[in-house]
Write a protein that holds these residues in place. Structure first.
Motif, PDB file in Angstrom:
ATOM      1  N   GLN A   1      85.938  23.061 -13.906  1.00  0.00           N
ATOM      2  CA  GLN A   1      86.711  23.977 -13.054  1.00  0.00           C
ATOM      3  C   GLN A   1      86.529  25.427 -13.517  1.00  0.00           C
ATOM      4  O   GLN A   1      87.401  26.274 -13.290  1.00  0.00           O
ATOM      5  N   CYS A   2      85.394  25.713 -14.127  1.00  0.00           N
ATOM      6  CA  CYS A   2      85.082  27.058 -14.620  1.00  0.00           C
ATOM      7  C   CYS A   2      85.323  28.117 -13.546  1.00  0.00           C
ATOM      8  O   CYS A   2      84.959  27.937 -12.385  1.00  0.00           O
ATOM      9  N   ASP A   3      85.950  29.218 -13.955  1.00  0.00           N
ATOM     10  CA  ASP A   3      86.253  30.303 -13.019  1.00  0.00           C
ATOM     11  C   ASP A   3      85.032  31.148 -12.668  1.00  0.00           C
ATOM     12  O   ASP A   3      85.060  31.884 -11.679  1.00  0.00           O
ATOM     13  N   ASN A   4      83.972  31.072 -13.470  1.00  0.00           N
ATOM     14  CA  ASN A   4      82.862  32.018 -13.317  1.00  0.00           C
ATOM     15  C   ASN A   4      81.545  31.403 -12.862  1.00  0.00           C
ATOM     16  O   ASN A   4      80.664  32.127 -12.402  1.00  0.00           O
ATOM     17  N   ALA A   5      81.384  30.080 -12.995  1.00  0.00           N
ATOM     18  CA  ALA A   5      80.090  29.479 -12.689  1.00  0.00           C
ATOM     19  C   ALA A   5      79.795  29.443 -11.200  1.00  0.00           C
ATOM     20  O   ALA A   5      78.656  29.659 -10.771  1.00  0.00           O
ATOM     21  N   ASN A   6      80.812  29.182 -10.382  1.00  0.00           N
ATOM     22  CA  ASN A   6      80.590  29.047  -8.949  1.00  0.00           C
ATOM     23  C   ASN A   6      80.610  30.432  -8.293  1.00  0.00           C
ATOM     24  O   ASN A   6      81.611  31.142  -8.362  1.00  0.00           O
ATOM     25  N   PRO A   7      79.520  30.829  -7.650  1.00  0.00           N
ATOM     26  CA  PRO A   7      79.451  32.168  -7.053  1.00  0.00           C
ATOM     27  C   PRO A   7      80.410  32.386  -5.893  1.00  0.00           C
ATOM     28  O   PRO A   7      80.593  33.521  -5.446  1.00  0.00           O
ATOM     29  N   HIS A   8      81.062  31.322  -5.412  1.00  0.00           N
ATOM     30  CA  HIS A   8      81.982  31.456  -4.288  1.00  0.00           C
ATOM     31  C   HIS A   8      83.391  31.831  -4.709  1.00  0.00           C
ATOM     32  O   HIS A   8      84.281  31.917  -3.852  1.00  0.00           O
ATOM     33  N   GLY A   9      83.615  32.043  -5.990  1.00  0.00           N
ATOM     34  CA  GLY A   9      84.915  32.535  -6.426  1.00  0.00           C
ATOM     35  C   GLY A   9      85.773  31.516  -7.145  1.00  0.00           C
ATOM     36  O   GLY A   9      85.410  30.348  -7.292  1.00  0.00           O
ATOM     37  N   LYS A  10      86.930  31.974  -7.590  1.00  0.00           N
ATOM     38  CA  LYS A  10      87.775  31.178  -8.471  1.00  0.00           C
ATOM     39  C   LYS A  10      88.361  29.936  -7.810  1.00  0.00           C
ATOM     40  O   LYS A  10      88.721  28.979  -8.491  1.00  0.00           O
ATOM     41  N   GLN A  11      88.516  29.927  -6.502  1.00  0.00           N
ATOM     42  CA  GLN A  11      89.074  28.771  -5.817  1.00  0.00           C
ATOM     43  C   GLN A  11      87.994  27.792  -5.338  1.00  0.00           C
ATOM     44  O   GLN A  11      88.315  26.765  -4.736  1.00  0.00           O
ATOM     45  N   ALA A  12      86.750  28.089  -5.634  1.00  0.00           N
ATOM     46  CA  ALA A  12      85.655  27.288  -5.090  1.00  0.00           C
ATOM     47  C   ALA A  12      85.498  25.947  -5.798  1.00  0.00           C
ATOM     48  O   ALA A  12      84.997  24.981  -5.223  1.00  0.00           O
ATOM     49  N   GLY A  13      85.917  25.854  -7.045  1.00  0.00           N
ATOM     50  CA  GLY A  13      85.816  24.579  -7.755  1.00  0.00           C
ATOM     51  C   GLY A  13      84.487  24.389  -8.454  1.00  0.00           C
ATOM     52  O   GLY A  13      83.773  25.337  -8.784  1.00  0.00           O
ATOM     53  N   THR A  14      84.136  23.128  -8.659  1.00  0.00           N
ATOM     54  CA  THR A  14      83.020  22.750  -9.521  1.00  0.00           C
ATOM     55  C   THR A  14      81.679  23.274  -9.024  1.00  0.00           C
ATOM     56  O   THR A  14      81.344  23.163  -7.844  1.00  0.00           O
ATOM     57  N   ALA A  15      80.907  23.805  -9.964  1.00  0.00           N
ATOM     58  CA  ALA A  15      79.509  24.152  -9.717  1.00  0.00           C
ATOM     59  C   ALA A  15      78.640  23.112 -10.411  1.00  0.00           C
ATOM     60  O   ALA A  15      78.856  22.809 -11.587  1.00  0.00           O
ATOM     61  N   PHE A  16      77.692  22.532  -9.665  1.00  0.00           N
ATOM     62  CA  PHE A  16      76.789  21.584 -10.313  1.00  0.00           C
ATOM     63  C   PHE A  16      75.416  21.648  -9.662  1.00  0.00           C
ATOM     64  O   PHE A  16      75.247  22.169  -8.566  1.00  0.00           O
ATOM     65  N   PHE A  17      74.438  21.129 -10.382  1.00  0.00           N
ATOM     66  CA  PHE A  17      73.054  21.179  -9.924  1.00  0.00           C
ATOM     67  C   PHE A  17      72.837  20.249  -8.725  1.00  0.00           C
ATOM     68  O   PHE A  17      73.333  19.123  -8.698  1.00  0.00           O
ATOM     69  N   GLY A  18      72.086  20.742  -7.741  1.00  0.00           N
ATOM     70  CA  GLY A  18      71.676  19.906  -6.627  1.00  0.00           C
ATOM     71  C   GLY A  18      72.782  19.512  -5.684  1.00  0.00           C
ATOM     72  O   GLY A  18      72.697  18.473  -5.023  1.00  0.00           O
ATOM     73  N   GLY A  19      73.845  20.337  -5.580  1.00  0.00           N
ATOM     74  CA  GLY A  19      75.000  19.976  -4.775  1.00  0.00           C
ATOM     75  C   GLY A  19      75.097  20.743  -3.466  1.00  0.00           C
ATOM     76  O   GLY A  19      74.215  21.529  -3.103  1.00  0.00           O
ATOM     77  N   PRO A  20      76.214  20.541  -2.744  1.00  0.00           N
ATOM     78  CA  PRO A  20      76.425  21.208  -1.452  1.00  0.00           C
ATOM     79  C   PRO A  20      76.628  22.710  -1.592  1.00  0.00           C
ATOM     80  O   PRO A  20      76.739  23.245  -2.708  1.00  0.00           O
ATOM     81  N   ALA A  21      76.740  23.378  -0.449  1.00  0.00           N
ATOM     82  CA  ALA A  21      76.911  24.830  -0.428  1.00  0.00           C
ATOM     83  C   ALA A  21      78.136  25.261  -1.218  1.00  0.00           C
ATOM     84  O   ALA A  21      78.117  26.290  -1.899  1.00  0.00           O
TER      85      ALA A  21
END
Length: 408
Positions: free
Chosen positions: A103-123
């Motif tokens: 639930q990192c606040d900085n990894a997902n470029p869509h912002g703090k409410q965007a949730g999990t960032a992972f490789f090979g995933g949806p938009a």
């Protein structure tokens, strides 16, 4: 380079694409030596995880060699052999510092409410190109990559990228204590590692629920009590073997692509109203479907495991959910759950929290992950057939590891 590319529901291809480049000073480029197919990849191709961008490289499990480092990377050097966590994290935000790396606040470029960032995933997860390729760009590399000791093999390490930590996470958030009874729904790769992790935590009786004989045999070999839901009602089986109490800790390692009993008396007892409800749920979570013969077909009972879980859990027990459910899933048997005073813990595995511990566990020979899930290798050139076999849940195809070509 060669890569496995998503083009649409039911449409995945092996293609030649451009090699990744450093975009941010915290990036590294990794030459993959091993990757793997995961059930999460199948959700996207079946249409039960929406929002995939055509052209995205699939895959979120990888082991490789660092080939190039960004200017701000400190801890990684060219030539380092590393395992790549499936989820991406910065390592220093408030969530990462408390162990919620997924639930990192900085990894997902869509912002703090965007949730999990992972490789090979949806938009919604970035998107970031995945790891079923010869090379990959790994962002936030100092916080993410974990170096591998020489005595941890590639075959062992690929299981530490996602499957072992997810199974360990499932057991951890189930709050397993020595002697606890545990029920694990689903004996695929995550379910088997949930069982192995429960054993590490000195659980008492462990029930393994599935319908595929090879998976149940693997679970029994790990010390679990197998329950084939095509042959016996899992809820009644668990209750009868726990003096009517139920399992104190229950793990859902299946998710949205669950299936209902398909043969025998158990299938015939399934009410028509329940089958209708399941069909409505499938339409809700997978409105776009593109079956290819008997491939890429969503599970026919999305809420099946959740229903069984809340009925088979003991009062005041803990339900751990690591099986994937999309944001479009709107079903849960909240009434029974609430009135049993159960605790529910769930979510995407914070891989970076667990990887160092599990690498050390494997290095010190406390657990060899290959005794839980033996390696099955396929060359990258055979990846599409491997995907189809894995998707059909064929006996023996509980995990497919991809050997990537050696690039000079």
């Amino acid at each position: 380079m060669q890569a496995v590319v998503f083009h649409g529901v039911g449409d995945v291809r092996l293609e030649t694409v451009g090699e990744p480049k450093i975009k941010e000073p915290t990036d590294v480029i990794v030459r993959l030596v091993a990757s793997a197919i995961c059930g999460t990849d199948l959700h996207m191709i079946r249409g039960t995880m929406p929002g995939m961008v055509p052209g995205t490289i699939l895959g979120h499990e990888g082991v490789g060699i660092v080939e190039e480092v960004g200017s701000d990377v400190v801890d990684m050097q060219v030539g380092d052999r590393v395992v790549i966590p499936s989820t991406i994290a910065c390592g220093h935000c408030s969530y990462c510092e408390t162990g919620y790396h997924s639930q990192c606040d900085n990894a997902n470029p869509h912002g703090k409410q965007a949730g999990t960032a992972f490789f090979g995933g949806p938009a919604t997860t970035g998107p970031f190109d995945g790891l079923q390729a010869e090379f990959a760009r790994v962002p936030l590399a100092d916080a993410g990559l974990v170096k591998l000791p020489e005595n941890v093999s590639d075959d062992q390490a690929i299981l530490i990228s996602d499957i072992f930590p997810t199974g360990y996470f499932a057991a951890d958030i189930a709050e397993i204590k020595p002697g606890d009874s545990v029920a694990v729904y689903g004996c695929g790769p995550v379910g088997l590692f949930s069982i192995a992790s429960a054993k590490l935590m000195r659980a008492g009786k462990i029930f393994a629920i599935d319908s595929l004989p090879d998976r149940l045999a693997a679970a029994e070999k790990l010390g679990a009590i197998p329950i084939n839901f095509n042959e016996a009602d899992p809820v009644n089986s668990i209750l009868s073997q726990t003096n009517g109490i139920g399992a104190l800790r229950v793990i859902d390692a299946v998710g949205v692509d669950a299936v209902a009993p398909e043969e025998g008396l158990i299938a015939s007892w399934l009410p028509s109203s329940e089958r209708t409800r399941h069909r409505e749920q499938v339409a809700e979570v997978a409105p776009r479907q593109r079956p290819d013969g008997d491939n890429w077909i969503p599970g026919n009972a999305p809420s099946q495991v959740l229903d069984w879980a809340v009925k088979s859990i003991a009062k005041a027990g803990t339900l751990s959910i690591v099986g994937v459910y999309p944001q479009t899933a709107q079903f849960f048997n909240i009434g029974i759950a609430m009135n049993k005073n159960i605790t529910i813990q769930m979510g995407n595995c914070p891989h970076r929290k667990y990887l160092p511990k599990l690498v050390e566990m494997v290095s010190s020979q406390r657990l060899d992950p290959l005794t839980v899930l033996p390696a099955r290798h396929e060359p990258l050139t055979n990846v599409l057939q491997a995907y189809k076999e894995f998707d059909k849940r064929n006996a023996g195809w509980i995990k497919v590891e991809l050997n990537l070509p050696v690039t000079a």
